[in-house]
Design an enzyme around this catalytic site. Sequence first.
Site, short mmCIF file in Angstrom:
data_model
loop_
_atom_site.label_atom_id
_atom_site.label_comp_id
_atom_site.label_asym_id
_atom_site.label_seq_id
_atom_site.Cartn_x
_atom_site.Cartn_y
_atom_site.Cartn_z
N VAL A 136 0.91 -1.15 0.00
CA VAL A 136 0.00 0.00 0.00
C VAL A 136 0.95 1.19 0.00
CG1 VAL A 136 -1.80 1.24 1.25
CG2 VAL A 136 -1.82 -1.27 1.20
N PRO A 137 1.17 1.79 -1.18
CA PRO A 137 2.36 2.63 -1.42
C PRO A 137 2.34 4.03 -0.81
CG PRO A 137 0.95 2.63 -3.35
CD PRO A 137 0.34 1.66 -2.37
N CYS A 138 2.47 4.09 0.51
CA CYS A 138 2.54 5.38 1.18
C CYS A 138 3.80 6.15 0.81
CB CYS A 138 2.44 5.19 2.69
SG CYS A 138 3.63 4.04 3.39
N HIS A 139 4.81 5.46 0.28
CA HIS A 139 6.04 6.14 -0.14
C HIS A 139 5.78 7.06 -1.33
CE1 HIS A 139 5.92 2.46 -2.62
NE2 HIS A 139 6.62 3.14 -3.53
N ARG A 140 4.66 6.90 -2.02
CA ARG A 140 4.34 7.73 -3.18
C ARG A 140 3.69 9.06 -2.79
NH1 ARG A 140 1.92 2.59 -6.46
NH2 ARG A 140 3.90 1.48 -6.65
#
Length: 175
Positions: A136-140
């Site tokens: 779940v790409p919170c780094h984006r």
Amino acid sequence: MKTPTDTIHHDEMTSPVGRLQLVADADGLRGIWFEHERDPLVIPPHWIRVTAAHASTPIAMARAQLTEYFAGKRRRFDLPLHPIGTPFQLEVWEELARIPYGVTISYADLATRIGRPRAMRAVGAANGRNPLPIIVPCHRVIGRDGSLTGFSGGVEIKRLLLDHERAAPAGDLFA
């Protein structure tokens, strides 16, 4: 009496961003922790460690898909997820999962996407509590000015993940 969701499994894997701890129950992957997390995972004694021999578990699926992601062969994840959070956090995390590979948005954009444009701080807090980083790409999610702000694995790992996604060759990786 214990239900299947009371049984928690865990294992670790190596990755280009360090060792990752994977945690799941019968319903799906519950969490991923980085080796040098600001809130490190403490594994309770009743959790069960699984191994690569347990190929049908959510952990084995996550391990395989994360390996493909780091090898540049996967841009989306397809495995059962079971994050635990408040209804607001779940709403934010569901929207995070919609951010395309290689794309970044701001916290303000994320707040707008969930229909709460004034809730940037709450959205940022929910983003920071995402139990399934990378998948779940919170780094984006980045600062409005393009700055790399907070990340559970550290800003350097966030930078590495974003660089990894920018460096991936174009083309159909899903064939």
